[in-house]
Design an enzyme around this catalytic site. Structure first.
Site, PDB file in Angstrom:
ATOM      1  N   TYR A 168      -2.177  -0.821  10.958  1.00 25.16           N
ATOM      2  CA  TYR A 168      -2.176  -1.341   9.727  1.00 25.16           C
ATOM      3  C   TYR A 168      -1.126  -1.002   8.822  1.00 25.16           C
ATOM      4  O   TYR A 168      -0.605  -1.943   7.922  1.00 25.16           O
ATOM      5  CB  TYR A 168      -3.513  -0.763   8.930  1.00 25.16           C
ATOM      6  CG  TYR A 168      -3.666  -1.201   7.484  1.00 25.16           C
ATOM      7  CD1 TYR A 168      -3.840  -2.398   6.928  1.00 25.16           C
ATOM      8  CD2 TYR A 168      -3.403  -0.003   6.428  1.00 25.16           C
ATOM      9  CE1 TYR A 168      -3.814  -2.677   5.827  1.00 25.16           C
ATOM     10  CE2 TYR A 168      -3.491  -0.431   5.287  1.00 25.16           C
ATOM     11  CZ  TYR A 168      -3.718  -1.577   4.861  1.00 25.16           C
ATOM     12  OH  TYR A 168      -3.825  -2.000   3.301  1.00 25.16           O
ATOM     13  N   SER A 185       0.947  -1.366   0.081  1.00 26.27           N
ATOM     14  CA  SER A 185       0.129   0.210   0.112  1.00 26.27           C
ATOM     15  C   SER A 185       0.747   1.361  -0.090  1.00 26.27           C
ATOM     16  O   SER A 185       2.141   1.336   0.691  1.00 26.27           O
ATOM     17  CB  SER A 185      -0.826   0.001   1.285  1.00 26.27           C
ATOM     18  OG  SER A 185      -1.355   1.029   1.536  1.00 26.27           O
ATOM     19  N   LYS A 203       1.902  -3.439   6.617  1.00 28.76           N
ATOM     20  CA  LYS A 203       2.232  -3.563   5.114  1.00 28.76           C
ATOM     21  C   LYS A 203       3.746  -3.192   5.169  1.00 28.76           C
ATOM     22  O   LYS A 203       4.420  -4.202   4.498  1.00 28.76           O
ATOM     23  CB  LYS A 203       1.549  -2.530   4.552  1.00 28.76           C
ATOM     24  CG  LYS A 203       0.068  -2.742   4.322  1.00 28.76           C
ATOM     25  CD  LYS A 203       0.046  -4.334   3.446  1.00 28.76           C
ATOM     26  CE  LYS A 203      -1.395  -4.602   3.376  1.00 28.76           C
ATOM     27  NZ  LYS A 203      -1.955  -5.846   2.813  1.00 28.76           N
TER      28      LYS A 203
HETATM   29  P1  NAD Z   1     -10.938  -6.994   1.209  1.00 22.36           P
HETATM   30  O1  NAD Z   1     -11.085  -7.115   2.691  1.00 22.36           O
HETATM   31  O2  NAD Z   1     -12.112  -6.991   0.217  1.00 22.36           O
HETATM   32  O3  NAD Z   1     -10.216  -8.420   0.945  1.00 22.36           O
HETATM   33  C1  NAD Z   1      -9.524  -9.020   1.535  1.00 22.36           C
HETATM   34  C2  NAD Z   1     -10.044 -10.406   1.540  1.00 22.36           C
HETATM   35  O4  NAD Z   1      -8.960 -11.212   2.585  1.00 22.36           O
HETATM   36  C3  NAD Z   1     -11.228 -10.546   2.183  1.00 22.36           C
HETATM   37  O5  NAD Z   1     -11.992 -11.357   1.284  1.00 22.36           O
HETATM   38  C4  NAD Z   1     -11.019 -11.385   3.426  1.00 22.36           C
HETATM   39  O6  NAD Z   1     -11.952 -12.234   3.733  1.00 22.36           O
HETATM   40  C5  NAD Z   1      -9.795 -12.143   3.466  1.00 22.36           C
HETATM   41  N1  NAD Z   1      -8.975 -12.560   4.373  1.00 22.36           N
HETATM   42  C6  NAD Z   1      -8.571 -11.700   5.352  1.00 22.36           C
HETATM   43  N2  NAD Z   1      -7.826 -12.399   6.412  1.00 22.36           N
HETATM   44  C7  NAD Z   1      -7.879 -13.577   6.047  1.00 22.36           C
HETATM   45  C8  NAD Z   1      -7.156 -14.700   6.325  1.00 22.36           C
HETATM   46  N3  NAD Z   1      -6.467 -14.948   7.741  1.00 22.36           N
HETATM   47  N4  NAD Z   1      -7.270 -15.817   5.667  1.00 22.36           N
HETATM   48  C9  NAD Z   1      -8.080 -16.134   4.437  1.00 22.36           C
HETATM   49  N5  NAD Z   1      -8.633 -14.977   3.932  1.00 22.36           N
HETATM   50  C10 NAD Z   1      -8.519 -13.713   4.802  1.00 22.36           C
HETATM   51  O7  NAD Z   1      -9.959  -6.040   0.890  1.00 22.36           O
HETATM   52  P2  NAD Z   1      -9.178  -5.380  -0.635  1.00 22.36           P
HETATM   53  O8  NAD Z   1      -9.711  -3.929  -0.599  1.00 22.36           O
HETATM   54  O9  NAD Z   1      -9.593  -6.304  -1.660  1.00 22.36           O
HETATM   55  O10 NAD Z   1      -7.827  -5.443  -0.337  1.00 22.36           O
HETATM   56  C11 NAD Z   1      -6.775  -6.506  -0.779  1.00 22.36           C
HETATM   57  C12 NAD Z   1      -5.554  -6.316  -0.039  1.00 22.36           C
HETATM   58  O11 NAD Z   1      -5.027  -5.131  -1.038  1.00 22.36           O
HETATM   59  C13 NAD Z   1      -5.325  -6.245   1.232  1.00 22.36           C
HETATM   60  O12 NAD Z   1      -3.998  -6.765   1.441  1.00 22.36           O
HETATM   61  C14 NAD Z   1      -5.198  -4.590   1.640  1.00 22.36           C
HETATM   62  O13 NAD Z   1      -4.745  -4.437   2.750  1.00 22.36           O
HETATM   63  C15 NAD Z   1      -4.650  -4.268   0.313  1.00 22.36           C
HETATM   64  N6  NAD Z   1      -4.925  -2.866  -0.032  1.00 22.36           N
HETATM   65  C16 NAD Z   1      -6.301  -2.465  -0.135  1.00 22.36           C
HETATM   66  C17 NAD Z   1      -6.383  -1.036  -0.423  1.00 22.36           C
HETATM   67  C18 NAD Z   1      -7.734  -0.412  -0.626  1.00 22.36           C
HETATM   68  O14 NAD Z   1      -8.039   0.909  -0.510  1.00 22.36           O
HETATM   69  N7  NAD Z   1      -8.733  -1.351  -0.676  1.00 22.36           N
HETATM   70  C19 NAD Z   1      -5.341  -0.102  -0.666  1.00 22.36           C
HETATM   71  C20 NAD Z   1      -3.906  -0.849  -0.508  1.00 22.36           C
HETATM   72  C21 NAD Z   1      -3.677  -2.104  -0.097  1.00 22.36           C
HETATM   73  C1  WQD Z   2      -9.443   9.912   0.603  1.00 24.77           C
HETATM   74  C2  WQD Z   2      -9.773  11.459   0.843  1.00 24.77           C
HETATM   75  C3  WQD Z   2      -9.926  12.180   3.224  1.00 24.77           C
HETATM   76  C4  WQD Z   2     -13.953   9.918   3.695  1.00 24.77           C
HETATM   77  C5  WQD Z   2      -6.964   4.945   2.786  1.00 24.77           C
HETATM   78  C6  WQD Z   2      -5.962   4.062   3.661  1.00 24.77           C
HETATM   79  C7  WQD Z   2      -4.858   3.744   2.901  1.00 24.77           C
HETATM   80  C8  WQD Z   2      -5.334   2.838   1.666  1.00 24.77           C
HETATM   81  C9  WQD Z   2      -6.542   3.651   0.851  1.00 24.77           C
HETATM   82  C10 WQD Z   2      -5.225   0.649   2.348  1.00 24.77           C
HETATM   83  C11 WQD Z   2      -9.109  11.930   1.983  1.00 24.77           C
HETATM   84  C12 WQD Z   2     -11.425  12.307   2.217  1.00 24.77           C
HETATM   85  C13 WQD Z   2     -12.763  10.494   3.264  1.00 24.77           C
HETATM   86  C14 WQD Z   2     -15.042  10.710   3.967  1.00 24.77           C
HETATM   87  C15 WQD Z   2     -13.574  12.640   3.191  1.00 24.77           C
HETATM   88  N1  WQD Z   2      -5.752   1.409   1.988  1.00 24.77           N
HETATM   89  N2  WQD Z   2     -12.625  11.658   2.955  1.00 24.77           N
HETATM   90  N3  WQD Z   2     -14.819  12.262   3.692  1.00 24.77           N
HETATM   91  O1  WQD Z   2      -7.293   7.951   3.751  1.00 24.77           O
HETATM   92  O2  WQD Z   2      -6.488   8.273   1.124  1.00 24.77           O
HETATM   93  O3  WQD Z   2      -6.434   5.895   2.139  1.00 24.77           O
HETATM   94  O4  WQD Z   2      -7.541   4.014   1.916  1.00 24.77           O
HETATM   95  O5  WQD Z   2      -3.955   0.298   2.116  1.00 24.77           O
HETATM   96  O6  WQD Z   2      -4.172   3.205   3.782  1.00 24.77           O
HETATM   97  O7  WQD Z   2      -5.449   4.983   4.670  1.00 24.77           O
HETATM   98  O8  WQD Z   2      -8.566   7.122   1.497  1.00 24.77           O
HETATM   99  O9  WQD Z   2     -10.794   7.015   0.936  1.00 24.77           O
HETATM  100  O10 WQD Z   2     -10.307   7.444   3.250  1.00 24.77           O
HETATM  101  O11 WQD Z   2      -9.759   9.186   1.771  1.00 24.77           O
HETATM  102  O12 WQD Z   2     -13.556  13.954   2.880  1.00 24.77           O
HETATM  103  O13 WQD Z   2     -16.116  10.334   4.637  1.00 24.77           O
HETATM  104  O14 WQD Z   2     -11.135  11.601   1.207  1.00 24.77           O
HETATM  105  O15 WQD Z   2     -10.070  13.106   4.133  1.00 24.77           O
HETATM  106  O16 WQD Z   2      -8.778  13.258   1.808  1.00 24.77           O
HETATM  107  P1  WQD Z   2      -7.163   7.370   2.152  1.00 24.77           P
HETATM  108  P2  WQD Z   2     -10.112   7.545   1.885  1.00 24.77           P
END
Ligand code: NAD
Ligand code: WQD
Length: 339
Positions: free
Chosen positions: A150, A124, A154
């Protein structure tokens, strides 16, 4: 050739299953459904007209991983499984360190036992320090100094995987730093389905648009940005999923450990997103200006050049696609997969 996808029933995982199946790969999913529904995998089958194999299990279950590697010829693993809510990680750090670090350690141990060499890992943009200049560049910008558990999970997983790859030159690990994944598949059949009140901007806006929530709180309008609201790098989840296809190809053709940003490199403010979503859904999105959210940075966006240069990855979808596809998913499935 089979690809094992941990967390494949989740938001990014399900979209990646679609792209892999459409590219001709066999797909095997392990997911404990702690944050997803099995229905998402039925929808993946519906979109692609292809089957995949699903194991409902925890990635920390080493015996189950052994069974999966025995029953399938896995060439590469994409590791999505993990807990991902920033606020929850502050309240439940033990669960976050336990789940996120142990899934990775157990998985890599099982891969070693079965001589599976290639791994693509979901990292991330949150691993970057808060003091960097923008845009963020993999081999230049500083990492660490994370603001929540979190983010540290990562960061720690990246460090672990880099050390493990350094010690065994037969391994091939690709670490992908996602920026802000949003949108949904253009079919409207799969999309993001957060439990409870969404923390992230796009799902919050779409639940306001569909009438599940009353109004958006815009966290701060006094940042040093063109309209005063926070600026991020939103990437369409289908582009992101295509990025995984490129990463799998790269991992299968190289050795060592490489880190790539997956973003568009195009900054977008909260109010720009609100306007684009209003246009996509044909309604005003009611909002109020609220105080800044603690821990938020004013501006975060990527330099996407390395992924373009080394993976041949370029995003194809713009803000309009992100909003239109998210709205199609939300309006066709107002309660997500629990309909
Ligand atoms: P998500 O929660 O939709 O998907 C994660 C999946 O992993 C879920 O289906 C959950 O049931 C499963 N899971 C969790 N722990 C588990 C375990 N111990 N064993 C088996 N399954 C398990 O999330 P996502 O948005 O699809 O994110 C996927 C990956 O990408 C995550 O590692 C997340 O940290 C990373 N990521 C997401 C974002 C985002 O904003 N969505 C941003 C950066 C990184
Ligand atoms: C985006 C913008 C808020 C909600 C997060 C995690 C990051 C990654 C992605 C996993 C910001 C603004 C938000 C609301 C708002 N996840 N906002 N009202 O914070 O960039 O990233 O998700 O790895 O680790 O921190 O994403 O969508 O929460 O916010 O004004 O109700 O929207 O302040 O500027 P963020 P976000």
């Amino acid at each position: 050739m089979s690809i094992l996808i941990t967390g494949g029933a989740g938001f990014i995982g399900s979209h990646t299953c679609v792209e892999l199946l459409q590219a001709g790969y066999e797909v095997v999913v392990i997911d404990n459904l702690s944050n997803s529904h099995e229905a998402s995998l039925d929808r993946v089958r519906q979109i692609t007209g292809r089957d995949l194999r699903f194991y409902k299990a925890d990635v920390r279950d080493e015996a189950m991983l052994g069974r999966i590697f025995t029953e399938n010829h896995i060439e590469c693993v994409i590791h999505f499984a993990g807990l991902k809510a920033v606020g929850e990680s502050v309240r439940m750090p033990l669960e976050y360190y336990e789940n996120n670090l142990n899934t990775t350690l157990t998985l890599v141990r099982a891969m070693r036992a079965f001589s599976v060499k290639a791994l693509v890992f979901s990292s991330s943009a949150t691993v970057y320090s808060s003091t960097n200049a923008m845009p963020l560049t993999e081999d230049v910008s500083r990492t660490g100094d994370c603001s929540n558990p979190y983010g540290w999970t990562k960061y720690m997983q990246e460090v672990m995987l880099q050390d493990i790859a350094r010690a065994d030159e037969s391994l091939s690990f690709v670490l992908l730093r996602y920026f802000n994944p949003v949108g949904a598949h253009q079919s409207g059949l799969i999309g993001e389905d957060p439990q409870g009140i969404p923390n992230n901007l796009m799902p919050y806006i779409s639940q306001v648009a569909v009438g599940r929530l009353e109004r958006l709180s815009v966290f701060g309008d006094d940042y040093p940005t063109p309209d005063g609201t926070g600026v991020r790098d939103y990437i369409h989840v289908v582009d992101l999923a295509r990025g995984h296809l490129k990463a799998v190809e790269y991992a299968l053709g190289h050795r060592g450990c490489e880190v790539f940003n997956l973003g568009t490199g195009r900054p977008c403010s909260v109010l720009e997103m609100v306007r684009a979503f209003s246009e996509a859904c044909g309604k005003q999105i009611p909002y109020v200006i609220a105080p800044r959210r603690p821990g938020d940075l004013p501006v975060v966006y990527s330099n996407p050049d390395k992924a373009r240069r080394m993976l041949g990855f370029e995003t194809q979808k713009d803000l309009k696609d992100m909003c239109a596809d998210c709205w199609r998913w939300q309006s066709l499935n107002p309660r997500g997969f629990s309909e």
